[in-house]
Design a protein around this motif. Structure first.
Motif, PDB file in Angstrom:
ATOM      1  N   ASN A  48       0.817  -1.220   0.000  1.00  0.00           N
ATOM      2  CA  ASN A  48       0.000   0.000   0.000  1.00  0.00           C
ATOM      3  C   ASN A  48       0.856   1.279   0.000  1.00  0.00           C
ATOM      4  O   ASN A  48       2.070   1.228   0.207  1.00  0.00           O
ATOM      5  CB  ASN A  48      -0.982  -0.010   1.181  1.00  0.00           C
ATOM      6  N   LEU A  92      -8.642  -9.124  -3.066  1.00  0.00           N
ATOM      7  CA  LEU A  92      -9.020  -7.741  -2.774  1.00  0.00           C
ATOM      8  C   LEU A  92      -9.853  -7.614  -1.506  1.00  0.00           C
ATOM      9  O   LEU A  92      -9.782  -6.600  -0.805  1.00  0.00           O
ATOM     10  CB  LEU A  92      -9.778  -7.150  -3.962  1.00  0.00           C
ATOM     11  N   GLU A  93     -10.625  -8.632  -1.186  1.00  0.00           N
ATOM     12  CA  GLU A  93     -11.454  -8.582   0.022  1.00  0.00           C
ATOM     13  C   GLU A  93     -10.591  -8.437   1.275  1.00  0.00           C
ATOM     14  O   GLU A  93     -10.949  -7.719   2.209  1.00  0.00           O
ATOM     15  CB  GLU A  93     -12.305  -9.844   0.119  1.00  0.00           C
ATOM     16  N   CYS A 132      -8.089  -4.866   0.896  1.00  0.00           N
ATOM     17  CA  CYS A 132      -8.672  -3.524   0.827  1.00  0.00           C
ATOM     18  C   CYS A 132      -8.509  -2.736   2.122  1.00  0.00           C
ATOM     19  O   CYS A 132      -8.331  -1.513   2.087  1.00  0.00           O
ATOM     20  CB  CYS A 132     -10.132  -3.594   0.401  1.00  0.00           C
ATOM     21  N   TYR A 174      -5.471  -0.729   2.356  1.00  0.00           N
ATOM     22  CA  TYR A 174      -5.513   0.445   1.478  1.00  0.00           C
ATOM     23  C   TYR A 174      -6.551   1.472   1.935  1.00  0.00           C
ATOM     24  O   TYR A 174      -6.763   2.479   1.257  1.00  0.00           O
ATOM     25  CB  TYR A 174      -5.810   0.000   0.049  1.00  0.00           C
ATOM     26  N   SER A 215     -12.858   0.212   0.385  1.00  0.00           N
ATOM     27  CA  SER A 215     -13.717  -0.952   0.251  1.00  0.00           C
ATOM     28  C   SER A 215     -13.159  -1.827  -0.869  1.00  0.00           C
ATOM     29  O   SER A 215     -12.310  -1.389  -1.666  1.00  0.00           O
ATOM     30  CB  SER A 215     -15.140  -0.535  -0.082  1.00  0.00           C
ATOM     31  N   GLU A 216     -13.649  -3.046  -0.958  1.00  0.00           N
ATOM     32  CA  GLU A 216     -13.204  -3.938  -2.032  1.00  0.00           C
ATOM     33  C   GLU A 216     -13.507  -3.330  -3.405  1.00  0.00           C
ATOM     34  O   GLU A 216     -12.653  -3.372  -4.312  1.00  0.00           O
ATOM     35  CB  GLU A 216     -13.886  -5.298  -1.890  1.00  0.00           C
ATOM     36  N   LEU A 276     -11.057  -0.455  -4.178  1.00  0.00           N
ATOM     37  CA  LEU A 276      -9.730  -0.937  -4.560  1.00  0.00           C
ATOM     38  C   LEU A 276      -9.751  -1.503  -5.978  1.00  0.00           C
ATOM     39  O   LEU A 276      -8.821  -1.271  -6.763  1.00  0.00           O
ATOM     40  CB  LEU A 276      -9.246  -1.994  -3.566  1.00  0.00           C
TER      41      LEU A 276
END
Length: 248
Positions: free
Chosen positions: A85, A150-151, A154, A157, A160-161, A164
């Motif tokens: 990130n 991604l789930e 995220c 970062y 939310s998924e 992202l």
């Protein structure tokens, strides 16, 4: 006391002097060779993921001792589970700007991204290609959507998924290769064809295809029957050492 003024903590690892110090909010380290590689700044390996007290460990001893004997330093900085990130990248920059002048390291580092270290080093490299000499990866994560997914990523970062996913091209190594290819950075990866944690096709295989399409030079060594594991086929690989030594 500033990070620049903080006295490093000294220990020994791989038969050489190790120094640990704060850097950009993270915990950095450098292992210094006892022999010089020659005149000028010191060549060095930037290893990731650095997890203080865990990585690098004895599984790296065979490779790192050979590199130290040839005058290479080994270094890295712990940014936690950043998944590459922007915050982790900022810490990488702070570490680089502190460690390079302090320890007389050459401006272009040889990167060694192992597993999730690929998300960290490749994302920083895409923004700093002028500071990269080469990349030698071991079952390297190259696609954020492949691992950790991604789930899971995220939250690192602060998105939310779906958020992202919408900006994934800004944070996904396989989509950020153009600056590396333009800079002529050579890449070598070693990856097992039985890796179910970080599947070769979505990671090193996909990176190789895209990098070559961009005109970049990459060699992928496929290890038959091996997965995401510690074994000689990955960590006692003469081709990796030879590749890094050739970049001096």
């Amino acid at each position: 006391m500033t990070e620049e003024a903080t006295k490093p903590v000294e220990s020994r690892q791989f038969g050489a002097k190790r120094l640990d110090f704060p850097a950009g909010g993270g915990k950095g380290f450098v292992i210094l060779p006892e022999t010089s590689a020659g005149d000028g700044p010191m060549p060095w390996i930037w290893y990731a993921p650095t997890l203080i007290g865990q990585h690098p460990d004895e599984s790296h001893a065979w490779m790192f001792r050979q590199l130290l004997d040839k005058g290479f330093a080994i270094a890295g900085v712990d940014v936690g589970e950043s998944f590459g990130n922007p915050e982790g990248r900022r810490t990488y920059t702070a570490f680089y700007e502190l460690a390079v002048p302090r320890y007389g390291l050459v401006a272009k580092a040889c990167f060694m991204p192992q597993s999730r270290g690929g998300l960290m080093l490749y994302n920083w490299a895409a923004e700093n290609p002028q500071r990269v000499q080469c990349i030698a990866g071991i079952y390297t994560v190259c696609d954020l959507s492949s691992w950790p997914g991604l789930e899971k990523a995220c939250s690192a970062y602060a998105m939310s998924e779906d958020e992202l996913l919408a900006c994934l091209a800004q944070h996904n190594p396989v989509e950020r290769l153009a600056p590396l290819a333009a800079a002529g950075i050579p890449i070598l990866h070693v990856h097992g064809d039985a890796d179910t944690v970080v599947p070769i096709e979505r990671n090193s295989g996909e990176l190789a295809r895209r990098y070559k399409a961009l005109g970049g030079s990459m060699r992928l060594i496929v290890v038959p029957g091996k997965g995401h594991e510690v074994c000689d086929e990955f960590f006692r690989r003469p081709e990796v050492v030879d590749f890094l030594l050739s970049q001096r």
